[in-house]
Design an enzyme around this catalytic site. Sequence first.
Site, PDB file in Angstrom:
ATOM      1  N   CYS A   1       0.993  -1.285  -0.019  1.00  9.03           N
ATOM      2  CA  CYS A   1       0.017   0.067  -0.012  1.00  9.03           C
ATOM      3  C   CYS A   1       0.938   1.267  -0.003  1.00  9.03           C
ATOM      4  O   CYS A   1       1.853   1.197   0.868  1.00  9.03           O
ATOM      5  CB  CYS A   1      -0.826  -0.164   1.326  1.00  9.03           C
ATOM      6  SG  CYS A   1      -1.639   1.453   1.444  1.00  9.03           S
TER       7      CYS A   1
ATOM      8  N   ASP B   1      -0.268  16.402   0.112  1.00  6.31           N
ATOM      9  CA  ASP B   1      -0.447  15.924  -1.210  1.00  6.31           C
ATOM     10  C   ASP B   1       0.345  16.061  -2.316  1.00  6.31           C
ATOM     11  O   ASP B   1       0.831  17.330  -2.333  1.00  6.31           O
ATOM     12  CB  ASP B   1      -1.954  16.319  -1.620  1.00  6.31           C
ATOM     13  CG  ASP B   1      -2.773  15.351  -2.592  1.00  6.31           C
ATOM     14  OD1 ASP B   1      -3.591  14.655  -1.944  1.00  6.31           O
ATOM     15  OD2 ASP B   1      -2.185  15.252  -3.429  1.00  6.31           O
TER      16      ASP B   1
ATOM     17  N   HIS C   1      -3.214  -0.113   8.720  1.00 11.16           N
ATOM     18  CA  HIS C   1      -3.880   0.100   7.584  1.00 11.16           C
ATOM     19  C   HIS C   1      -5.435  -0.424   7.486  1.00 11.16           C
ATOM     20  O   HIS C   1      -5.910  -1.294   8.178  1.00 11.16           O
ATOM     21  CB  HIS C   1      -3.352  -0.767   6.470  1.00 11.16           C
ATOM     22  CG  HIS C   1      -3.883  -0.827   5.157  1.00 11.16           C
ATOM     23  ND1 HIS C   1      -3.498  -0.224   4.243  1.00 11.16           N
ATOM     24  CD2 HIS C   1      -4.856  -1.892   4.617  1.00 11.16           C
ATOM     25  CE1 HIS C   1      -4.177  -0.342   3.103  1.00 11.16           C
ATOM     26  NE2 HIS C   1      -5.030  -1.417   3.269  1.00 11.16           N
TER      27      HIS C   1
ATOM     28  N   HIS D   1      -6.337   3.569   1.114  1.00  9.34           N
ATOM     29  CA  HIS D   1      -5.833   3.684   2.637  1.00  9.34           C
ATOM     30  C   HIS D   1      -6.685   4.738   3.256  1.00  9.34           C
ATOM     31  O   HIS D   1      -6.240   5.934   2.824  1.00  9.34           O
ATOM     32  CB  HIS D   1      -4.309   3.666   2.741  1.00  9.34           C
ATOM     33  CG  HIS D   1      -3.688   3.792   4.085  1.00  9.34           C
ATOM     34  ND1 HIS D   1      -2.796   2.674   4.469  1.00  9.34           N
ATOM     35  CD2 HIS D   1      -4.099   4.467   5.319  1.00  9.34           C
ATOM     36  CE1 HIS D   1      -2.225   3.117   5.687  1.00  9.34           C
ATOM     37  NE2 HIS D   1      -3.230   4.216   6.124  1.00  9.34           N
TER      38      HIS D   1
ATOM     39  N   HIS E   1      -7.746   8.282   4.305  1.00  2.49           N
ATOM     40  CA  HIS E   1      -7.145   9.339   4.671  1.00  2.49           C
ATOM     41  C   HIS E   1      -8.091  10.382   4.599  1.00  2.49           C
ATOM     42  O   HIS E   1      -9.240  10.483   3.939  1.00  2.49           O
ATOM     43  CB  HIS E   1      -6.120   9.593   3.493  1.00  2.49           C
ATOM     44  CG  HIS E   1      -6.756   9.477   2.231  1.00  2.49           C
ATOM     45  ND1 HIS E   1      -6.724   8.265   1.560  1.00  2.49           N
ATOM     46  CD2 HIS E   1      -7.093  10.261   1.162  1.00  2.49           C
ATOM     47  CE1 HIS E   1      -7.175   8.364   0.242  1.00  2.49           C
ATOM     48  NE2 HIS E   1      -7.524   9.689   0.117  1.00  2.49           N
TER      49      HIS E   1
END
Length: 115
Positions: free
Chosen positions: A4, A30, A46, A97, A99
């Site tokens: 991941c 980002d 995770h 994942h 976020h």
Amino acid sequence: MTDCIFCKIARGEIPSRKVYEDEDIFAFHDVRPLTPVHFLIVPKLHVASLAECDMTHQAVLGKMMVLAGRLAREEGCGDGFRLIINTGRVGLQEVYHLHIHVLGGPDRLPPMLKR
Ligand code: DGP
């Protein structure tokens, strides 16, 4: 999840511009910012998306939310900001994942969604 991308970023195996780290949480800018301030907050554990969360994730979700406000202020968003959690196919989630996107100005953000 060894492959991941956000797990790898949280472990420091892929470089990122770190905003914050503790034993549970990693936050980083980002790579494709949509606004002058745009960073992501992820749990180190995770979990694919918000849809997979249950009450065992309550503490880490709460910590992510509290940190979102604190880190947004520290990144210069004292006048306000927006949190987005894209979830699943309909939510156009790209990275599976969990976020939180933290988005901020200095100028006012565009409307949330076009009508
Ligand atoms: P979402 O659609 O909510 O899954 O958004 C995923 C975001 O993750 C997207 O805005 C771009 C960002 N992103 C994807 N890969 C990387 C990366 O390798 N590094 C960083 N810093 N951001 C990434």
